[in-house]
Motif scaffolding. Structure first.
Motif, PDB file in Angstrom:
ATOM      1  N   LEU A  71       3.569 -13.867  22.473  1.00  0.00           N
ATOM      2  CA  LEU A  71       3.547 -14.241  23.889  1.00  0.00           C
ATOM      3  C   LEU A  71       4.772 -15.083  24.215  1.00  0.00           C
ATOM      4  O   LEU A  71       5.037 -16.086  23.532  1.00  0.00           O
ATOM      5  N   PRO A  72       5.524 -14.721  25.269  1.00  0.00           N
ATOM      6  CA  PRO A  72       6.678 -15.543  25.625  1.00  0.00           C
ATOM      7  C   PRO A  72       6.321 -17.009  25.880  1.00  0.00           C
ATOM      8  O   PRO A  72       7.130 -17.906  25.611  1.00  0.00           O
ATOM      9  N   LEU A  73       5.099 -17.253  26.353  1.00  0.00           N
ATOM     10  CA  LEU A  73       4.673 -18.643  26.587  1.00  0.00           C
ATOM     11  C   LEU A  73       4.036 -19.298  25.349  1.00  0.00           C
ATOM     12  O   LEU A  73       3.595 -20.452  25.424  1.00  0.00           O
ATOM     13  N   PHE A  74       4.013 -18.558  24.226  1.00  0.00           N
ATOM     14  CA  PHE A  74       3.340 -19.079  23.019  1.00  0.00           C
ATOM     15  C   PHE A  74       3.779 -20.503  22.643  1.00  0.00           C
ATOM     16  O   PHE A  74       2.934 -21.340  22.296  1.00  0.00           O
ATOM     17  N   PRO A  75       5.093 -20.818  22.724  1.00  0.00           N
ATOM     18  CA  PRO A  75       5.502 -22.182  22.331  1.00  0.00           C
ATOM     19  C   PRO A  75       4.915 -23.269  23.229  1.00  0.00           C
ATOM     20  O   PRO A  75       4.941 -24.440  22.864  1.00  0.00           O
ATOM     21  N   TYR A  76       4.401 -22.855  24.400  1.00  0.00           N
ATOM     22  CA  TYR A  76       3.894 -23.839  25.371  1.00  0.00           C
ATOM     23  C   TYR A  76       2.383 -23.734  25.554  1.00  0.00           C
ATOM     24  O   TYR A  76       1.842 -24.210  26.555  1.00  0.00           O
ATOM     25  N   MET A  77       1.713 -23.103  24.602  1.00  0.00           N
ATOM     26  CA  MET A  77       0.268 -22.871  24.751  1.00  0.00           C
ATOM     27  C   MET A  77      -0.537 -23.548  23.662  1.00  0.00           C
ATOM     28  O   MET A  77      -0.102 -23.628  22.505  1.00  0.00           O
ATOM     29  N   ASP A  78      -1.746 -23.986  24.047  1.00  0.00           N
ATOM     30  CA  ASP A  78      -2.804 -24.232  23.065  1.00  0.00           C
ATOM     31  C   ASP A  78      -3.735 -23.028  23.165  1.00  0.00           C
ATOM     32  O   ASP A  78      -4.115 -22.618  24.273  1.00  0.00           O
ATOM     33  N   ILE A  79      -4.067 -22.463  22.023  1.00  0.00           N
ATOM     34  CA  ILE A  79      -4.868 -21.229  21.998  1.00  0.00           C
ATOM     35  C   ILE A  79      -6.091 -21.446  21.126  1.00  0.00           C
ATOM     36  O   ILE A  79      -5.986 -21.962  20.011  1.00  0.00           O
ATOM     37  N   ALA A  80      -7.260 -21.047  21.672  1.00  0.00           N
ATOM     38  CA  ALA A  80      -8.504 -21.108  20.895  1.00  0.00           C
ATOM     39  C   ALA A  80      -9.097 -19.702  20.831  1.00  0.00           C
ATOM     40  O   ALA A  80      -9.319 -19.065  21.865  1.00  0.00           O
ATOM     41  N   VAL A  81      -9.339 -19.228  19.613  1.00  0.00           N
ATOM     42  CA  VAL A  81      -9.836 -17.865  19.382  1.00  0.00           C
ATOM     43  C   VAL A  81     -11.273 -17.910  18.877  1.00  0.00           C
ATOM     44  O   VAL A  81     -11.598 -18.676  17.964  1.00  0.00           O
ATOM     45  N   THR A  82     -12.127 -17.067  19.500  1.00  0.00           N
ATOM     46  CA  THR A  82     -13.513 -16.941  19.049  1.00  0.00           C
ATOM     47  C   THR A  82     -13.806 -15.473  18.760  1.00  0.00           C
ATOM     48  O   THR A  82     -13.770 -14.644  19.681  1.00  0.00           O
ATOM     49  N   PRO A  83     -14.085 -15.114  17.496  1.00  0.00           N
ATOM     50  CA  PRO A  83     -14.451 -13.727  17.191  1.00  0.00           C
ATOM     51  C   PRO A  83     -15.828 -13.411  17.773  1.00  0.00           C
ATOM     52  O   PRO A  83     -16.727 -14.264  17.751  1.00  0.00           O
ATOM     53  N   LEU A  84     -15.994 -12.189  18.280  1.00  0.00           N
ATOM     54  CA  LEU A  84     -17.259 -11.795  18.909  1.00  0.00           C
ATOM     55  C   LEU A  84     -17.959 -10.720  18.077  1.00  0.00           C
ATOM     56  O   LEU A  84     -17.319  -9.790  17.587  1.00  0.00           O
TER      57      LEU A  84
END
Ligand SMILES: O=C(O)C[C@H]1C=CC(=O)O1
Length: 94
Positions: A71-84
């Motif tokens: 993601l171009p914005l990856f350096p500026y993101m906090d990301i939380a992943v939840t497997p479903l």
């Protein structure tokens, strides 16, 4: 595999406005290409925040990581992943 992903965007306020606009435009194109491919079937703005809730439909953890880290914005993101997983009461799952 389905994943719920929350992305919180924190672009530095002192980032050059032209650089910011270029990154955001690239982000939009990257996201819309993945939406068209079916790998990013849902994206919702979280009301009142520069954040989204998204659903990704990918082969495995590695593919999701590759997509998110690209993601171009990856350096500026906090990301939380939840497997479903399938819920046993889901009538759509039979
Ligand atoms: O605006 C956002 O939520 C961040 C990011 C995710 C897709 C996109 O176009 O921008």
């Amino acid at each position: 595999m389905l994943f719920h992903v929350r992305m919180d965007v924190h672009i530095p306020t002192d980032l050059d406005p032209d650089v910011r606009a270029e990154i955001v435009a690239r982000e939009k194109g990257y996201s819309q290409d993945l939406q068209r491919s079916g790998k990013w079937p849902h994206i919702w703005r979280i009301v009142g925040e520069y954040s989204n809730f998204s659903i990704f439909d990918v082969t495995d953890n590695d593919e999701l990581h590759e997509i998110l880290s690209g993601l171009p914005l990856f350096p500026y993101m906090d990301i939380a992943v939840t497997p479903l997983a399938t819920h046993p009461s889901d009538i759509a799952a039979g």
